[in-house]
Design an enzyme around this catalytic site. Structure first.
Site, PDB file in Angstrom:
ATOM      1  N   ASN A 141       0.930  -1.521  -0.120  1.00  0.00           N
ATOM      2  CA  ASN A 141       0.354   0.062  -0.028  1.00  0.00           C
ATOM      3  C   ASN A 141       1.043   1.188  -0.143  1.00  0.00           C
ATOM      4  O   ASN A 141       1.323   1.760   1.166  1.00  0.00           O
ATOM      5  CB  ASN A 141      -1.015   0.318   0.968  1.00  0.00           C
ATOM      6  CG  ASN A 141      -2.059   1.227   1.658  1.00  0.00           C
ATOM      7  OD1 ASN A 141      -1.540   2.219   0.546  1.00  0.00           O
ATOM      8  ND2 ASN A 141      -2.284   0.808   2.519  1.00  0.00           N
ATOM      9  N   TRP A 142       1.572   1.971  -0.866  1.00  0.00           N
ATOM     10  CA  TRP A 142       1.811   3.173  -1.529  1.00  0.00           C
ATOM     11  C   TRP A 142       0.876   4.314  -0.734  1.00  0.00           C
ATOM     12  O   TRP A 142       1.709   4.995  -0.578  1.00  0.00           O
ATOM     13  CB  TRP A 142       2.497   2.894  -2.858  1.00  0.00           C
ATOM     14  CG  TRP A 142       2.765   1.862  -3.847  1.00  0.00           C
ATOM     15  CD1 TRP A 142       3.690   0.437  -2.467  1.00  0.00           C
ATOM     16  CD2 TRP A 142       3.599   2.152  -4.673  1.00  0.00           C
ATOM     17  NE1 TRP A 142       3.999   0.451  -3.821  1.00  0.00           N
ATOM     18  CE2 TRP A 142       4.602   0.847  -5.259  1.00  0.00           C
ATOM     19  CE3 TRP A 142       3.725   3.362  -5.856  1.00  0.00           C
ATOM     20  CZ2 TRP A 142       4.940   0.384  -6.601  1.00  0.00           C
ATOM     21  CZ3 TRP A 142       4.469   2.837  -6.767  1.00  0.00           C
ATOM     22  CH2 TRP A 142       5.173   1.615  -7.053  1.00  0.00           C
ATOM     23  N   LYS A 143       0.153   4.210  -0.736  1.00  0.00           N
ATOM     24  CA  LYS A 143      -0.386   5.112   0.762  1.00  0.00           C
ATOM     25  C   LYS A 143      -0.520   6.790  -0.956  1.00  0.00           C
ATOM     26  O   LYS A 143      -0.538   6.339  -2.179  1.00  0.00           O
ATOM     27  CB  LYS A 143       0.096   6.060   1.706  1.00  0.00           C
ATOM     28  CG  LYS A 143      -0.161   4.616   2.167  1.00  0.00           C
ATOM     29  CD  LYS A 143      -0.154   4.630   4.036  1.00  0.00           C
ATOM     30  CE  LYS A 143      -0.461   2.945   4.627  1.00  0.00           C
ATOM     31  NZ  LYS A 143      -0.230   3.458   6.021  1.00  0.00           N
ATOM     32  N   HIS A 180      -9.301   1.097   4.578  1.00  0.00           N
ATOM     33  CA  HIS A 180      -8.798   1.528   5.016  1.00  0.00           C
ATOM     34  C   HIS A 180      -8.810   2.270   6.812  1.00  0.00           C
ATOM     35  O   HIS A 180      -9.501   3.349   6.183  1.00  0.00           O
ATOM     36  CB  HIS A 180      -7.453   2.044   4.474  1.00  0.00           C
ATOM     37  CG  HIS A 180      -6.303   1.547   4.963  1.00  0.00           C
ATOM     38  ND1 HIS A 180      -5.604   3.303   5.967  1.00  0.00           N
ATOM     39  CD2 HIS A 180      -5.103   1.569   5.325  1.00  0.00           C
ATOM     40  CE1 HIS A 180      -4.463   2.349   6.149  1.00  0.00           C
ATOM     41  NE2 HIS A 180      -3.516   1.771   5.720  1.00  0.00           N
ATOM     42  N   GLU A 192      -7.259   4.467   7.455  1.00  0.00           N
ATOM     43  CA  GLU A 192      -6.963   6.275   7.249  1.00  0.00           C
ATOM     44  C   GLU A 192      -7.961   6.281   6.132  1.00  0.00           C
ATOM     45  O   GLU A 192      -8.357   8.016   6.568  1.00  0.00           O
ATOM     46  CB  GLU A 192      -5.799   6.428   6.256  1.00  0.00           C
ATOM     47  CG  GLU A 192      -4.082   6.386   7.223  1.00  0.00           C
ATOM     48  CD  GLU A 192      -2.929   6.058   6.285  1.00  0.00           C
ATOM     49  OE1 GLU A 192      -3.111   5.352   5.744  1.00  0.00           O
ATOM     50  OE2 GLU A 192      -2.315   5.221   7.011  1.00  0.00           O
ATOM     51  N   GLU A 229      -5.136  -4.433  10.532  1.00  0.00           N
ATOM     52  CA  GLU A 229      -4.745  -3.728  10.161  1.00  0.00           C
ATOM     53  C   GLU A 229      -4.414  -3.150  12.048  1.00  0.00           C
ATOM     54  O   GLU A 229      -5.557  -2.514  12.189  1.00  0.00           O
ATOM     55  CB  GLU A 229      -4.124  -2.925   9.335  1.00  0.00           C
ATOM     56  CG  GLU A 229      -4.122  -3.573   8.814  1.00  0.00           C
ATOM     57  CD  GLU A 229      -3.590  -2.373   7.129  1.00  0.00           C
ATOM     58  OE1 GLU A 229      -2.039  -2.275   6.771  1.00  0.00           O
ATOM     59  OE2 GLU A 229      -3.805  -1.105   6.864  1.00  0.00           O
ATOM     60  N   GLY A 248       2.676   2.857  10.495  1.00  0.00           N
ATOM     61  CA  GLY A 248       4.003   3.791  10.873  1.00  0.00           C
ATOM     62  C   GLY A 248       4.492   3.429  11.370  1.00  0.00           C
ATOM     63  O   GLY A 248       4.467   4.531  12.266  1.00  0.00           O
ATOM     64  N   SER A 256       2.878  -1.730  10.700  1.00  0.00           N
ATOM     65  CA  SER A 256       4.690  -1.865  10.579  1.00  0.00           C
ATOM     66  C   SER A 256       5.265  -2.955  10.139  1.00  0.00           C
ATOM     67  O   SER A 256       6.400  -3.826  10.584  1.00  0.00           O
ATOM     68  CB  SER A 256       4.665  -1.815  11.893  1.00  0.00           C
ATOM     69  OG  SER A 256       4.663   0.101  12.160  1.00  0.00           O
ATOM     70  N   GLY A 266       2.571  -1.590   4.376  1.00  0.00           N
ATOM     71  CA  GLY A 266       2.971   0.933   3.571  1.00  0.00           C
ATOM     72  C   GLY A 266       4.123   0.584   3.369  1.00  0.00           C
ATOM     73  O   GLY A 266       4.992   0.690   2.481  1.00  0.00           O
ATOM     74  N   GLY A 267       4.931   1.138   4.982  1.00  0.00           N
ATOM     75  CA  GLY A 267       6.196   1.989   4.488  1.00  0.00           C
ATOM     76  C   GLY A 267       6.631   0.942   4.230  1.00  0.00           C
ATOM     77  O   GLY A 267       8.236   2.091   2.977  1.00  0.00           O
TER      78      GLY A 267
HETATM   79  P1  PGA Z   1       3.372   0.955   7.751  1.00  0.00           P
HETATM   80  O1  PGA Z   1       1.038   0.682   6.448  1.00  0.00           O
HETATM   81  O2  PGA Z   1       3.529  -0.711   6.701  1.00  0.00           O
HETATM   82  O3  PGA Z   1       2.913   1.154   7.179  1.00  0.00           O
HETATM   83  O4  PGA Z   1       2.322   0.167   9.601  1.00  0.00           O
HETATM   84  C1  PGA Z   1       0.495  -0.106   7.042  1.00  0.00           C
HETATM   85  C2  PGA Z   1      -0.822  -0.358   6.587  1.00  0.00           C
HETATM   86  O5  PGA Z   1      -1.146   1.609   6.670  1.00  0.00           O
HETATM   87  O6  PGA Z   1      -1.286  -0.659   4.878  1.00  0.00           O
END
Ligand code: PGA
Length: 252
Positions: free
Chosen positions: A12-14, A97, A99, A167, A173, A213, A234-235
């Site tokens: 997930n590149w966001k 998600h 967010e 999640e 993050g 994470s 994500g990251g």
């Molecule tokens: P993260 O994000 O790996 O940076 O914690 C995961 C996500 O939000 O899908």
């Protein structure tokens, strides 16, 4: 992981990735996508969907959007319909998600409508669930997640068109992860809730990913759990070597 469910490693590149860097990252991942014993998916920003889907076609890499609107079309400024996502060549959409739930006020009802729209368009929905730190501290994790699944999954969902991503919001993050044992307990719970709702065959076959994470250093321990069928990353999905190292951990 279990032998019977094919693992999924999804990035997930966001809101990251301009044209040149995004394309280079997708190509680097696609070049190795077929080397691993799992499905590999990248979810870039929507500006890059069409081109990434096009340049990675026939590499085995899956491409997905990070959201889609629940309506087929209409006066929804700034939004993108599921059919538009499919029209880019993408075949997945992340839905619900945390967010989106937090910054765009997405409720379980909206999540369900989006999942239905995704299915109508022929997309696989990656549906995110997870508790906040406050909910965790007050012992509500299991009930919050059960409610999100009850409320967010349509009755027609099956293991072919839904992937669930657990999640924990406090792990996204932050560098903090659920312990493999805690994550396993929650994944098992998710499978039970899905089985109660959609039947045990669907519950057994559904892929349930961990997200929050996940990194090369902790992936193997998480992925070794019997009900963790991959990761939503994500990251660590923004660097091809890290992302592919997580895919590599699937084979261990
Ligand atoms: P993260 O994000 O790996 O940076 O914690 C995961 C996500 O939000 O899908």
């Amino acid at each position: 992981m279990s032998q019977s469910r094919r693992p999924v490693i999804a990035g997930n590149w966001k809101m990251n990735g301009l044209h040149e860097d995004g394309l280079a990252l997708a190509k680097a991942v696609a070049a190795q996508a077929q080397q691993f014993d799992c499905d590999i998916v990248v979810c870039p920003p929507s500006t890059l969907l069409r081109e990434i889907a096009s340049v990675t076609a026939d590499t085995g890499l899956g491409v997905g959007a990070q959201d889609c609107h629940q309506a087929a079309n209409g006066a929804f400024t700034g939004d993108i319909s599921a059919e538009m996502v499919r029209d880019t060549g993408a075949t997945y959409a992340i839905i619900g998600h945390s967010e989106r739930r937090e910054y765009h006020n997405e409720t379980d009802e909206i999540v369900k409508a989006k999942v239905k729209a995704a299915h109508t368009a022929g997309l696989v929905a990656i549906v995110c669930v997870g508790e906040t730190e406050g909910q965790r501290d007050s012992g509500q994790t299991m009930s919050v997640i059960a409610d999100q699944i009850e409320g967010g999954l349509p009755d027609t969902a099956d293991a072919e068109n839904i992937i669930i991503a657990f999640e924990p919001v406090w792990a996204i993050g932050t560098g903090r992860t659920a312990s493999p044992e805690d994550a396993q307990e929650i994944h098992q719970h998710i499978r039970t809730v899905v089985s109660d709702r959609l039947g045990s065959a669907v519950g057994e076959a559904m892929r349930v990913l961990y997200g929050g994470s996940m990194k090369p250093a902790n992936a193997a321990d998480l992925l070794a759990q019997p009900d963790i069928d991959g990761g939503l990353i994500g990251g660590a999905s923004l660097k091809s070597s890290d992302f592919l190292a997580i895919a590599e951990a699937v084979s261990k």
